[in-house]
Scaffold this motif. Structure first.
Motif, mmCIF file in Angstrom:
data_model
loop_
_atom_site.group_PDB
_atom_site.id
_atom_site.type_symbol
_atom_site.label_atom_id
_atom_site.label_comp_id
_atom_site.label_asym_id
_atom_site.label_seq_id
_atom_site.Cartn_x
_atom_site.Cartn_y
_atom_site.Cartn_z
ATOM 1 N N ALA A 66 0.839 -1.205 0.000
ATOM 2 C CA ALA A 66 0.000 0.000 0.000
ATOM 3 C C ALA A 66 0.872 1.252 0.000
ATOM 4 N N ARG A 67 1.940 1.253 0.790
ATOM 5 C CA ARG A 67 2.850 2.408 0.840
ATOM 6 C C ARG A 67 3.556 2.583 -0.497
ATOM 7 N N ILE A 68 3.929 1.494 -1.146
ATOM 8 C CA ILE A 68 4.556 1.576 -2.472
ATOM 9 C C ILE A 68 3.596 2.234 -3.460
ATOM 10 N N ARG A 69 2.321 1.820 -3.438
ATOM 11 C CA ARG A 69 1.331 2.426 -4.347
ATOM 12 C C ARG A 69 1.148 3.910 -4.035
ATOM 13 N N GLN A 70 1.085 4.251 -2.742
ATOM 14 C CA GLN A 70 0.909 5.651 -2.339
ATOM 15 C C GLN A 70 2.093 6.502 -2.812
ATOM 16 N N LEU A 71 3.302 6.033 -2.560
ATOM 17 C CA LEU A 71 4.488 6.787 -2.956
ATOM 18 C C LEU A 71 4.602 6.909 -4.470
ATOM 19 N N THR A 72 4.291 5.820 -5.178
ATOM 20 C CA THR A 72 4.363 5.844 -6.639
ATOM 21 C C THR A 72 3.434 6.915 -7.196
ATOM 22 N N ALA A 73 2.209 6.956 -6.719
ATOM 23 C CA ALA A 73 1.245 7.953 -7.198
ATOM 24 C C ALA A 73 1.675 9.364 -6.818
ATOM 25 N N LEU A 74 2.125 9.546 -5.586
ATOM 26 C CA LEU A 74 2.545 10.868 -5.122
ATOM 27 C C LEU A 74 3.715 11.387 -5.948
ATOM 28 N N LEU A 75 4.728 10.561 -6.139
ATOM 29 C CA LEU A 75 5.917 11.001 -6.862
ATOM 30 C C LEU A 75 5.650 11.186 -8.348
ATOM 31 N N ARG A 76 4.766 10.368 -8.913
ATOM 32 C CA ARG A 76 4.423 10.495 -10.337
ATOM 33 C C ARG A 76 3.756 11.837 -10.614
ATOM 34 N N ASP A 77 2.895 12.274 -9.705
ATOM 35 C CA ASP A 77 2.114 13.476 -9.940
ATOM 36 C C ASP A 77 2.669 14.725 -9.254
ATOM 37 N N ALA A 78 3.772 14.583 -8.520
ATOM 38 C CA ALA A 78 4.286 15.697 -7.714
ATOM 39 C C ALA A 78 4.861 16.813 -8.571
ATOM 40 N N HIS A 79 4.686 18.020 -8.081
ATOM 41 C CA HIS A 79 5.348 19.191 -8.648
ATOM 42 C C HIS A 79 6.527 19.474 -7.731
ATOM 43 N N VAL A 80 7.739 19.300 -8.232
ATOM 44 C CA VAL A 80 8.944 19.474 -7.425
ATOM 45 C C VAL A 80 9.551 20.814 -7.790
ATOM 46 N N GLY A 81 9.894 21.561 -6.772
ATOM 47 C CA GLY A 81 10.512 22.842 -7.079
ATOM 48 C C GLY A 81 10.937 23.602 -5.853
ATOM 49 N N GLU A 82 11.377 24.786 -6.134
ATOM 50 C CA GLU A 82 11.802 25.674 -5.073
ATOM 51 C C GLU A 82 10.588 26.105 -4.261
ATOM 52 N N ALA A 83 10.890 26.597 -3.085
ATOM 53 C CA ALA A 83 9.817 27.112 -2.231
ATOM 54 C C ALA A 83 9.099 28.239 -2.956
ATOM 55 N N PRO A 84 7.825 28.432 -2.671
ATOM 56 C CA PRO A 84 7.089 29.518 -3.314
ATOM 57 C C PRO A 84 7.677 30.869 -2.927
ATOM 58 N N ALA A 85 7.336 31.885 -3.692
ATOM 59 C CA ALA A 85 7.837 33.237 -3.432
ATOM 60 C C ALA A 85 7.351 33.737 -2.079
ATOM 61 N N ASP A 86 8.190 34.521 -1.423
ATOM 62 C CA ASP A 86 7.837 35.110 -0.124
ATOM 63 C C ASP A 86 7.089 36.412 -0.376
ATOM 64 N N ASP A 87 5.869 36.277 -0.895
ATOM 65 C CA ASP A 87 5.083 37.456 -1.273
ATOM 66 C C ASP A 87 3.806 37.603 -0.445
ATOM 67 N N GLY A 88 3.648 36.750 0.584
ATOM 68 C CA GLY A 88 2.483 36.856 1.452
ATOM 69 C C GLY A 88 1.216 36.263 0.881
ATOM 70 N N ILE A 89 1.301 35.665 -0.301
ATOM 71 C CA ILE A 89 0.133 35.027 -0.909
ATOM 72 C C ILE A 89 0.173 33.539 -0.565
ATOM 73 N N VAL A 90 -0.926 33.024 -0.039
ATOM 74 C CA VAL A 90 -0.997 31.632 0.400
ATOM 75 C C VAL A 90 -0.985 30.695 -0.799
ATOM 76 N N GLU A 91 -0.054 29.733 -0.748
ATOM 77 C CA GLU A 91 0.012 28.683 -1.759
ATOM 78 C C GLU A 91 0.685 27.471 -1.136
ATOM 79 N N PRO A 92 0.579 26.304 -1.782
ATOM 80 C CA PRO A 92 1.199 25.107 -1.222
ATOM 81 C C PRO A 92 2.690 25.329 -0.984
ATOM 82 N N GLY A 93 3.161 24.789 0.140
ATOM 83 C CA GLY A 93 4.559 24.932 0.503
ATOM 84 C C GLY A 93 4.822 26.094 1.435
ATOM 85 N N MET A 94 3.756 26.673 1.986
ATOM 86 C CA MET A 94 3.927 27.817 2.874
ATOM 87 C C MET A 94 3.477 27.487 4.294
#
Length: 164
Positions: A66-94
């Motif tokens: 079950a964990r393998i399936r969960q991780l596979t789906a998460l990593l397949r669909d993940a958006h990987v990147g730098e932290a969002p801009a420090d502009d005070g606007i709420v977004e994922p990763g804040m």
């Protein structure tokens, strides 16, 4: 019958992505091999109906798969990147500090996987609260309808990028 997954991709830091990828690689390789050995060893003990070790090993195998399936789906669909801009606007990763129904709360908006082993509260951007606050700025007040039907007031006090 076909289904589509229209859920937005989870945002992950590169560090979180690498950590989860390493976990997936371990579970898919050595983790599977270990559980197969446990099952085989328990099977050698005899009657499977009354073999607690065998049943425990099979249950552990189910959890690993079950964990393998969960991780596979998460990593397949993940958006990987730098932290969002420090502009005070709420977004994922804040890290968001908000007054929710009169109580001040601090939490990470995003995936539990980003926070790792920290004790930080996490709300998904797909949750009712998360969906309501994404795109709003520090100082804004809003309300959303909770799953129980109640209107909840929220004031965004701050929104800063998460740093592990």
């Amino acid at each position: 019958m076909s289904t589509t997954n229209s859920a937005p991709a989870a945002w992950l830091t590169q560090e979180a992505f690498d950590r989860l990828k390493a976990e997936l690689d371990h579970l898919s390789g050595a983790g599977r091999a270990e559980i197969v050995q446990k099952i085989e060893a328990a099977r050698q003990e005899g009657d499977l109906k009354e073999n607690g070790g065998y049943h425990a090993a099979k249950e552990e195998q189910g959890k690993i798969e079950a964990r393998i399936r969960q991780l596979t789906a998460l990593l397949r669909d993940a958006h990987v990147g730098e932290a969002p801009a420090d502009d005070g606007i709420v977004e994922p990763g804040m890290i968001v500090v908000a007054r929710i129904a009169g109580d001040e709360e601090t939490f990470l908006l995003g995936s539990r996987e980003i926070a790792g082993d920290s004790d930080l509260n996490v709300f998904s951007e797909k949750s009712p609260l998360g969906a309501a606050i994404v795109g709003h700025k520090e100082g804004e007040k809003l309300s959303y309808t909770a799953p129980n039907g109640k209107d909840i007031t929220v004031e965004i006090l701050s929104a800063k990028p998460y740093a592990a």
